[in-house]
Design a protein around this motif. Structure first.
Motif, PDB file in Angstrom:
ATOM      1  N   ASP A   1      47.419  57.588  13.507  1.00 23.17           N
ATOM      2  CA  ASP A   1      48.438  58.619  13.616  1.00 23.17           C
ATOM      3  C   ASP A   1      49.572  58.237  14.564  1.00 23.17           C
ATOM      4  N   PHE A   2      49.693  56.963  14.930  1.00 20.93           N
ATOM      5  CA  PHE A   2      50.705  56.542  15.895  1.00 20.93           C
ATOM      6  C   PHE A   2      52.089  56.624  15.265  1.00 20.93           C
ATOM      7  N   PRO A   3      53.053  57.292  15.907  1.00 20.57           N
ATOM      8  CA  PRO A   3      54.363  57.507  15.277  1.00 20.57           C
ATOM      9  C   PRO A   3      55.172  56.239  15.040  1.00 20.57           C
ATOM     10  N   LEU A   4      54.838  55.134  15.723  1.00 21.00           N
ATOM     11  CA  LEU A   4      55.605  53.892  15.538  1.00 21.00           C
ATOM     12  C   LEU A   4      54.903  52.892  14.621  1.00 21.00           C
ATOM     13  N   ASN A   5      53.912  53.353  13.848  1.00 19.08           N
ATOM     14  CA  ASN A   5      53.217  52.432  12.948  1.00 19.08           C
ATOM     15  C   ASN A   5      54.158  51.804  11.929  1.00 19.08           C
ATOM     16  N   ASP A   6      55.072  52.579  11.374  1.00 14.42           N
ATOM     17  CA  ASP A   6      56.007  52.022  10.399  1.00 14.42           C
ATOM     18  C   ASP A   6      56.890  50.954  11.045  1.00 14.42           C
ATOM     19  N   PHE A   7      57.318  51.213  12.265  1.00 13.28           N
ATOM     20  CA  PHE A   7      58.115  50.224  13.008  1.00 13.28           C
ATOM     21  C   PHE A   7      57.330  48.933  13.189  1.00 13.28           C
ATOM     22  N   LEU A   8      56.054  49.051  13.588  1.00 14.79           N
ATOM     23  CA  LEU A   8      55.240  47.865  13.794  1.00 14.79           C
ATOM     24  C   LEU A   8      55.007  47.107  12.497  1.00 14.79           C
TER      25      LEU A   8
ATOM     26  N   THR B   1      58.233  45.362  11.396  1.00 18.54           N
ATOM     27  CA  THR B   1      58.527  44.222  12.268  1.00 18.54           C
ATOM     28  C   THR B   1      57.613  43.051  11.942  1.00 18.54           C
ATOM     29  N   ALA B   2      56.330  43.323  11.739  1.00 16.70           N
ATOM     30  CA  ALA B   2      55.386  42.265  11.363  1.00 16.70           C
ATOM     31  C   ALA B   2      55.782  41.634  10.031  1.00 16.70           C
ATOM     32  N   ARG B   3      56.262  42.472   9.098  1.00 16.65           N
ATOM     33  CA  ARG B   3      56.683  41.933   7.796  1.00 16.65           C
ATOM     34  C   ARG B   3      57.897  41.022   7.949  1.00 16.65           C
ATOM     35  N   LEU B   4      58.867  41.446   8.739  1.00 13.36           N
ATOM     36  CA  LEU B   4      60.058  40.620   8.948  1.00 13.36           C
ATOM     37  C   LEU B   4      59.718  39.295   9.619  1.00 13.36           C
ATOM     38  N   LEU B   5      58.746  39.322  10.530  1.00 18.40           N
ATOM     39  CA  LEU B   5      58.343  38.104  11.223  1.00 18.40           C
ATOM     40  C   LEU B   5      57.386  37.251  10.409  1.00 18.40           C
ATOM     41  N   ASP B   6      56.749  37.856   9.398  1.00 19.05           N
ATOM     42  CA  ASP B   6      55.734  37.196   8.587  1.00 19.05           C
ATOM     43  C   ASP B   6      54.581  36.708   9.472  1.00 19.05           C
ATOM     44  N   VAL B   7      54.031  37.653  10.267  1.00 17.59           N
ATOM     45  CA  VAL B   7      52.919  37.328  11.158  1.00 17.59           C
ATOM     46  C   VAL B   7      51.703  38.172  10.784  1.00 17.59           C
ATOM     47  N   ALA B   8      50.540  37.723  11.259  1.00 14.72           N
ATOM     48  CA  ALA B   8      49.293  38.413  10.925  1.00 14.72           C
ATOM     49  C   ALA B   8      49.059  39.647  11.768  1.00 14.72           C
ATOM     50  N   CYS B   9      49.657  39.674  12.966  1.00 11.44           N
ATOM     51  CA  CYS B   9      49.352  40.765  13.893  1.00 11.44           C
ATOM     52  C   CYS B   9      50.545  41.053  14.786  1.00 11.44           C
TER      53      CYS B   9
ATOM     54  N   PRO C   1      62.510  38.955  26.431  1.00 14.19           N
ATOM     55  CA  PRO C   1      63.601  39.793  25.913  1.00 14.19           C
ATOM     56  C   PRO C   1      63.295  41.278  26.084  1.00 14.19           C
ATOM     57  N   VAL C   2      64.338  42.057  26.333  1.00 12.89           N
ATOM     58  CA  VAL C   2      64.236  43.508  26.387  1.00 12.89           C
ATOM     59  C   VAL C   2      64.819  44.046  25.091  1.00 12.89           C
ATOM     60  N   VAL C   3      63.987  44.731  24.308  1.00  8.10           N
ATOM     61  CA  VAL C   3      64.408  45.302  23.025  1.00  8.10           C
ATOM     62  C   VAL C   3      64.915  46.723  23.289  1.00  8.10           C
ATOM     63  N   ALA C   4      66.181  46.965  23.023  1.00  9.37           N
ATOM     64  CA  ALA C   4      66.814  48.211  23.455  1.00  9.37           C
ATOM     65  C   ALA C   4      66.257  49.447  22.758  1.00  9.37           C
ATOM     66  N   GLN C   5      65.903  49.320  21.479  1.00 13.73           N
ATOM     67  CA  GLN C   5      65.431  50.464  20.704  1.00 13.73           C
ATOM     68  C   GLN C   5      64.301  50.020  19.779  1.00 13.73           C
ATOM     69  N   PRO C   6      63.424  50.949  19.365  1.00 15.41           N
ATOM     70  CA  PRO C   6      62.343  50.588  18.434  1.00 15.41           C
ATOM     71  C   PRO C   6      62.849  50.458  17.004  1.00 15.41           C
ATOM     72  N   LEU C   7      63.656  49.440  16.780  1.00 19.17           N
ATOM     73  CA  LEU C   7      64.182  49.143  15.450  1.00 19.17           C
ATOM     74  C   LEU C   7      63.619  47.800  15.001  1.00 19.17           C
ATOM     75  N   PRO C   8      63.053  47.714  13.795  1.00 20.02           N
ATOM     76  CA  PRO C   8      62.421  46.462  13.360  1.00 20.02           C
ATOM     77  C   PRO C   8      63.343  45.256  13.439  1.00 20.02           C
ATOM     78  N   GLU C   9      64.615  45.426  13.102  1.00 23.19           N
ATOM     79  CA  GLU C   9      65.539  44.301  13.123  1.00 23.19           C
ATOM     80  C   GLU C   9      65.732  43.758  14.530  1.00 23.19           C
ATOM     81  N   LEU C  10      65.833  44.669  15.516  1.00 17.77           N
ATOM     82  CA  LEU C  10      66.007  44.232  16.900  1.00 17.77           C
ATOM     83  C   LEU C  10      64.746  43.554  17.425  1.00 17.77           C
ATOM     84  N   ALA C  11      63.602  44.156  17.142  1.00 16.88           N
ATOM     85  CA  ALA C  11      62.336  43.586  17.618  1.00 16.88           C
ATOM     86  C   ALA C  11      62.068  42.235  16.973  1.00 16.88           C
ATOM     87  N   ALA C  12      62.310  42.132  15.677  1.00 12.45           N
ATOM     88  CA  ALA C  12      62.063  40.864  14.973  1.00 12.45           C
ATOM     89  C   ALA C  12      62.996  39.768  15.471  1.00 12.45           C
TER      90      ALA C  12
END
Length: 390
Positions: free
Chosen positions: A38-45, A48-56, A96-107
């Motif tokens: 039920d974590f509200p940032l699951n979609d963000f995570l 981001t994992a999809r953009l990075l193509d990582v397992a975790c 790095p400091v990621v300013a906002q929980p946006l997949p593009e910024l985090a990736a």
């Protein structure tokens, strides 16, 4: 996969890095699985994992005092926190400091670094192949932030540049500090009758070193001189899981067993060639690392940007020498500086890196001295600030 994400969330909590049930982990196989459904940032995570193509991908809201420390550093140093300890210089460069929980910024941040910090949320870390890689990064980011924060505070105190925000953050972090290690558990007594007993003693000492919080993540290294064969932890091995991760390397170079051994094999070999003590223990106790980076000549020294490998000043904490040196056997490697400094002494601090200790036949003395050096450095740190030990 769901069980795997939960297991690593629990491991973060046991390590004191994250409060129980707060870590959020996504693992991607055929589908995404989450440690917190039920974590509200699951979609963000997941994105981001999809953009990075990582397992975790992990998001770990740090426990105190790491939370206060990293929030303060992120605010002061965005777009990237710049630690100066050896491990960060070698493996992370910056955080790095990621300013906002946006997949593009985090990736974008995580495509060039192993970990990042998302203010108000926590440490972000990815594992290309497994959650183990992300766990190590979370721990190392917390360690680097801790060392930088307390090191910077002492430097600002000496320079007279402390401000109200820094004092407030420092007071909050100190209130949340765990106590210094006090009781050292008894370990197997040597000399050991055979190789199997020696390897078991190494594994026991490694577990105790991690349990006492004397390492960065679960890393450090350990060795034992088996009369011409050096048993040493493998590179990348966790000190609390050394079973099957110890190499036996003939000191005459007659075997290639050292190919998978610790990157500090050469320093361990040089040390046992000089000192009759058999057992070597290397950890990264935080206040020893912090105090090693405190230097009265730092502002005017021509070597201030390379002092961790190039310092030519004789420096001590009481009877404990501080020496420069980088990992490996290059011309500025700690193989040249650490062994002669440790011979006949209870410990040596490698500048910005960690502590080496030895025991004659087993690890009781080595572990006790590792704890004692850290306790001493912690006391001297607060003494330098004019404060009672914390």
């Amino acid at each position: 996969m769901d069980a795997l994400t939960v297991r690593f969330a629990e491991r973060l909590a046991r390590a004191g890095l994250c409060a129980p049930d707060e870590a959020a982990i996504v693992c991607v196989d055929e589908a995404a699985s989450f440690s917190r459904q039920d974590f509200p940032l699951n979609d963000f995570l997941a994105e981001t994992a999809r953009l990075l193509d990582v397992a975790c991908l992990m998001l770990a809201p740090p426990a105190e005092p790491y939370r206060t420390i990293l929030e303060y550093l992120a605010k002061r140093e965005a777009p990237a926190i710049q630690p100066r300890d050896c491990e960060t210089r070698t493996f992370f460069h910056d955080i790095p400091v990621v300013a906002q929980p946006l997949p593009e910024l985090a990736a974008a941040a995580l495509s060039r670094r192993k970990g990042a910090y998302l203010p108000g949320c926590g440490i972000l870390a990815h594992g290309a192949l497994s959650p183990e890689q992300a766990f190590i990064t979370v721990s190392s980011v917390a360690f680097a932030g801790f060392v930088k924060f307390f090191s910077d505070h002492l430097a600002a105190h000496r320079d007279g540049t402390l401000d109200a925000a820094g004092r407030e953050a420092f007071a909050a972090a100190v209130r949340a500090l765990p106590p210094a290690p006090q009781a050292v558990p008894p370990l197997a007594r040597g000399p050991f009758p055979d190789r199997e007993a020696a390897l078991a003693a190494m594994a026991e000492a490694g577990r105790a070193t991690v349990a006492l919080g004397l390492v960065d993540s679960v890393f450090g290294n350990i060795s034992y001189n088996l009369d011409g064969v050096l048993a040493i932890s493998q590179t990348g091995s966790a000190l609390d899981a050394l079973e099957g991760a110890i190499d036996c390397c003939p000191l005459d170079g007659s075997s290639c067993a050292g190919l998978t051994a610790s990157s500090e094999l050469s320093a361990h070999a040089a040390l046992v060639a000089r000192d009759p003590r058999r057992a070597i223990l290397h950890g990264h106790p935080k206040f020893a690392v912090i105090l090693s980076m405190d230097c009265a000549a730092r502002r005017d020294c021509p070597r201030r940007d390379s002092c961790h490998v190039d310092c030519d000043r004789a420096r001590f904490v009481d009877d404990i020498p501080i020496v420069p040196g980088e990992v490996g056997c290059g011309p500025r490697g700690l193989v040249h500086t650490m062994p002669p400094a440790l011979v006949g002494r209870r410990g040596v601090v490698v500048l910005g890196h960690g502590v080496f200790t030895m025991g004659r036949d087993d690890y009781n003395e080595a572990l006790g001295d590792l704890c004692a050096v850290e306790t001493l450095c912690r006391a001297r740190y607060f003494q330098a600030l004019g404060l009672p030990p914390a």
